[in-house]
Scaffold this active site. Structure first.
Site, PDB file in Angstrom:
ATOM      1  N   CYS A  90       0.840  -1.205   0.000  1.00 20.62           N
ATOM      2  CA  CYS A  90       0.000   0.000   0.000  1.00 20.62           C
ATOM      3  C   CYS A  90       0.868   1.245   0.000  1.00 20.62           C
ATOM      4  O   CYS A  90       1.895   1.297   0.679  1.00 20.62           O
ATOM      5  CB  CYS A  90      -0.906   0.026   1.232  1.00 20.62           C
ATOM      6  SG  CYS A  90      -2.285  -1.108   1.137  1.00 20.62           S
ATOM      7  N   HIS A  91       0.429   2.248  -0.743  1.00 22.91           N
ATOM      8  CA  HIS A  91       1.124   3.534  -0.765  1.00 22.91           C
ATOM      9  C   HIS A  91       0.788   4.325   0.500  1.00 22.91           C
ATOM     10  O   HIS A  91      -0.360   4.300   0.945  1.00 22.91           O
ATOM     11  CB  HIS A  91       0.678   4.367  -1.976  1.00 22.91           C
ATOM     12  CG  HIS A  91       1.123   3.815  -3.279  1.00 22.91           C
ATOM     13  ND1 HIS A  91       0.428   2.820  -3.938  1.00 22.91           N
ATOM     14  CD2 HIS A  91       2.192   4.108  -4.055  1.00 22.91           C
ATOM     15  CE1 HIS A  91       1.046   2.530  -5.064  1.00 22.91           C
ATOM     16  NE2 HIS A  91       2.121   3.302  -5.168  1.00 22.91           N
ATOM     17  N   MET A 127      -8.239   0.076   1.016  1.00 24.25           N
ATOM     18  CA  MET A 127      -7.534  -0.631   2.081  1.00 24.25           C
ATOM     19  C   MET A 127      -7.552   0.164   3.380  1.00 24.25           C
ATOM     20  O   MET A 127      -7.632  -0.410   4.464  1.00 24.25           O
ATOM     21  CB  MET A 127      -6.099  -0.952   1.660  1.00 24.25           C
ATOM     22  CG  MET A 127      -6.017  -1.916   0.477  1.00 24.25           C
ATOM     23  SD  MET A 127      -7.028  -3.404   0.642  1.00 24.25           S
ATOM     24  CE  MET A 127      -6.361  -4.119   2.116  1.00 24.25           C
ATOM     25  N   GLU A 128      -7.506   1.493   3.281  1.00 17.39           N
ATOM     26  CA  GLU A 128      -7.559   2.325   4.483  1.00 17.39           C
ATOM     27  C   GLU A 128      -8.918   2.200   5.165  1.00 17.39           C
ATOM     28  O   GLU A 128      -9.000   2.108   6.398  1.00 17.39           O
ATOM     29  CB  GLU A 128      -7.242   3.776   4.124  1.00 17.39           C
ATOM     30  CG  GLU A 128      -5.787   4.028   3.801  1.00 17.39           C
ATOM     31  CD  GLU A 128      -5.294   3.499   2.457  1.00 17.39           C
ATOM     32  OE1 GLU A 128      -4.085   3.509   2.221  1.00 17.39           O
ATOM     33  OE2 GLU A 128      -6.118   3.059   1.623  1.00 17.39           O
ATOM     34  N   ASP A 142     -11.435  -6.324  22.060  1.00 14.90           N
ATOM     35  CA  ASP A 142     -10.473  -6.192  23.154  1.00 14.90           C
ATOM     36  C   ASP A 142     -11.094  -5.522  24.376  1.00 14.90           C
ATOM     37  O   ASP A 142     -10.846  -5.939  25.514  1.00 14.90           O
ATOM     38  CB  ASP A 142      -9.257  -5.390  22.682  1.00 14.90           C
ATOM     39  CG  ASP A 142      -8.202  -5.269  23.775  1.00 14.90           C
ATOM     40  OD1 ASP A 142      -7.827  -6.311  24.350  1.00 14.90           O
ATOM     41  OD2 ASP A 142      -7.769  -4.140  24.044  1.00 14.90           O
TER      42      ASP A 142
END
Length: 170
Positions: A90-91, A127-128, A142
């Site tokens: 990824c950039h 992707m972000e 969590d």
């Protein structure tokens, strides 16, 4: 006798943007692309046992650790900004904005997480958005695992993207 090699179609390599014509992995060269506004929205869900969901909702997401929603919100933003450090090809992108929303879903005793990421650049932000949603969901897990480990992270998917070569809508 030797075992024949599996028949791997070479055409596949020509359609994957991170594989060159020799089959080598590479980072996509975006130097010749024009910067444009791009946006992507992803979504995921954290499903809780019914009693745990009700406890979370009744306490408005507050736990001994603090607000599970606010913590997941910050974690999602941080993850979206650092996607290039997590996914090798990824950039790094100068993101214009990341917006996360969290919605209680009584019918499925879940919290739905949605992330929309915007950039003006030469490559997209799918992707972000997916990373922001994934880490926000992991953070919800969590923050609540002391109540139960029967928690399911589910349905992480891209809903839409705009800008670049083509648009996408689920």
């Amino acid at each position: 006798m030797s075992t024949p090699e599996p028949n791997v179609p070479h055409v596949l390599h020509q359609t994957l943007s991170h594989i060159d014509d020799k089959g080598d992995v590479h980072m996509v060269d975006v130097s010749q692309k024009t910067a444009s506004q791009r946006q992507a929205t992803a979504q995921g869900r954290v499903i809780f046992p019914q009693a745990v969901y009700q406890q979370i909702k009744d306490n408005d997401g507050m736990s001994k650790k603090g607000s599970i929603i606010q913590t997941a919100h910050i974690a999602g933003i941080m993850a979206g900004k650092r996607t290039h450090e997590l996914i090798p090809l990824c950039h790094p992108l100068p993101l214009d904005g990341i917006n996360l929303t969290f919605a209680y879903q009584d019918d499925s005793h879940s919290i739905q997480v949605t992330a929309t990421v915007k950039v003006t650049h030469k490559t997209g932000v799918e992707m972000e958005a997916l990373t922001a949603v994934s880490v926000a969901c992991l953070t919800l897990y969590d923050m609540t695992k002391a109540l139960s480990h029967d928690i399911i992270i589910s349905d992480i998917q891209l809903l839409q993207k705009t800008g670049g070569k083509s648009d996408y809508q689920l």
